[in-house]
Design an enzyme around this catalytic site. Structure first.
Site, PDB file in Angstrom:
ATOM      1  CG  LEU A 152     -20.512  53.085  15.512  1.00  0.00           C
ATOM      2  CD1 LEU A 152     -20.986  52.569  16.862  1.00  0.00           C
ATOM      3  CD2 LEU A 152     -21.489  52.728  14.418  1.00  0.00           C
ATOM      4  CB  CYS A 262     -13.016  59.168  17.751  1.00  0.00           C
ATOM      5  SG  CYS A 262     -14.047  57.923  18.545  1.00  0.00           S
TER       6      CYS A 262
END
Length: 437
Positions: A152, A262
């Site tokens: 994502l 991330c």
């Protein structure tokens, strides 16, 4: 089929809402009662475009519920997605697996026969095999583990969940594969590729993808450094490279570099894991990728200092952007806030504005000043820094800003503003990797 989702951060809340959108009954769990209360009202605790609408619709219909009760989760469904966070360990590059391990330990005693636990968290290669053994010691023998990494993008998480470019599942049994094929049937029937691998390969797909993207971003930022030294224009360079089908133009935009929760921690954890496996030399290049990325922040501070006449004392600096990327309120490892804090530490009077991330930015950097609008942030500024590429900032009228700033100087940290438009309005426009006037 009933589905549970463990962890309701960016990944978990989105996954739970999207599974409900696909027609499943879903129960989400988190250990934070405040977050569960917010979600149970059909509201997201974070900003993610399209997520509030899904939550409101499916909470109202009763298809989606949230709880803090592990026993309720274990008795509710037969497919359990684990979406907990895997941050960087304090003082180390390695991944902190404690949240994932805690989730497995809390869930295992409540699992029913033939349940399938599906890991979605980004973990070091080899984690799934170890977690399978952890489950086997507590859960019924018929419980299966699968690994289904997420891909994502914050700001596009709903779109990426409902319309992914591929689904990757790491399994050890035909049962686990069959269950995940059933779960994702609405997507695969629409043509989404379904890739079946072993545990280790599934784990590596995620970390390898993030490392490749980080490398591509740092490559063009390294070229920006060469452009600055040679007088070349990195935007023109990038545009020319993008015509090569082997290279492509995605993630080839030079600027302030990547941040967020991330990419930075994932490439560091990947390096650490490679070292544990005795393959550290294979990923030494990622150290330079990380270093290039961090240098861009320092270079923006240097460029701002130059525009302030060599020092920040007595100078007002407007920072447009606080989130690490547009369409998000996430300020984890935000390059924009990192630059703002560095300038403030060097004596600058910094005022920050962001369309969505103000509350989170205030919590992380309470010492910075914040303004409710871009115009108010720019009032009296000696230099304006554009550091997060929100559309609102692209649409700013240079003429409107001209009357409220102390000096018409703008630094484009994302290389998306129109230099001619700003210069035509009397502004000094500078950007990373591009020649000055």
């Amino acid at each position: 089929m009933r589905i549970t989702v463990i962890g309701t951060g960016y990944l978990g809340a989105t996954h739970a809402a999207c599974m409900a959108e696909l027609g499943y009954e879903v129960l989400g769990l988190d250990i934070d009662p405040e977050k569960i209360a917010t979600l149970s009202q059909g509201r997201s605790p974070m900003y993610e475009p399209g997520l509030d609408e899904l939550l409101e619709r499916h909470v109202s219909s009763g298809r989606l519920r949230f709880t803090t009760d592990w026993a309720e989760v274990g008795g509710f469904g037969d497919v359990h997605f684990v979406c907990t966070n895997t941050p960087q360990r304090k003082g180390e590059f390695a991944c902190d697996m404690s949240y994932v391990e805690s989730a497995f330990d809390s869930l295992a005693p409540h699992l029913r026969e033939n349940a399938v636990v599906v890991g979605k968290s980004t973990v070091p290669v080899g984690s799934a095999a170890r977690l399978a053994e952890r489950l086997a010691g507590v859960a019924p023998a018929s419980v299966e583990l699968a690994w289904n990494p997420e891909f994502l993008r914050e700001g596009y998480a709903v779109q990426d969940t409902l319309h992914p470019d591929r689904l990757v599942v790491g399994v050890r049994s035909e049962l686990a594969e069959a269950v995940l094929r059933e779960v994702y049937a609405p997507l695969t029937e629409a043509g989404v590729p379904f890739v079946v691998t072993d545990f280790a390969t599934a784990e590596l797909v995620k970390t390898a993808a993030n490392s490749f993207l980080a490398t591509k971003i740092s490559f063009i930022n390294a070229m920006a450094e060469v452009c600055e030294a040679s007088g070349a224009d990195v935007v023109q360079l990038s545009a020319a490279l993008a015509f090569d089908e082997r290279i492509g133009g995605k993630f080839l935009n030079a600027g302030l570099g990547f941040g967020g929760g991330c990419l930075p921690k994932d490439i560091r954890a990947f390096m650490a894991r490679a070292g544990e496996l005795g393959a550290d030399q294979a990923l030494t290049f990622l150290r330079e990728v990380d270093s290039i990325n961090m240098r861009r922040r320092s270079r923006m501070v240097e460029l701002a200092r130059e525009q302030c006449g060599g020092g920040f004392l007595g100078r007002r600096i407007a920072v447009l952007g606080a989130a690490f990327k547009p369409n998000s309120d996430d300020v984890r490892d935000s390059p924009a806030l990192n630059v703002a804090a560095q300038i403030q530490l060097q004596g600058g009077q910094v005022t920050v504005y962001d369309p969505k991330a103000m509350d989170n930015a205030r919590k992380l950097f309470p010492g910075l000043s914040f303004a409710p609008t871009a115009l108010e942030a720019a009032a009296g500024a000696h230099v304006v820094l554009h550091l997060t590429e929100w559309q609102e900032f692209r649409d700013l009228d240079p003429a409107a800003l001209s009357s409220i700033v102390a000096e018409r100087r703008i630094l484009d940290g994302r290389n998306v503003l129109d230099p001619q438009r700003w210069r035509a309005a009397g502004w000094t426009y500078r950007a990373l990797g591009r020649p000055g006037e």
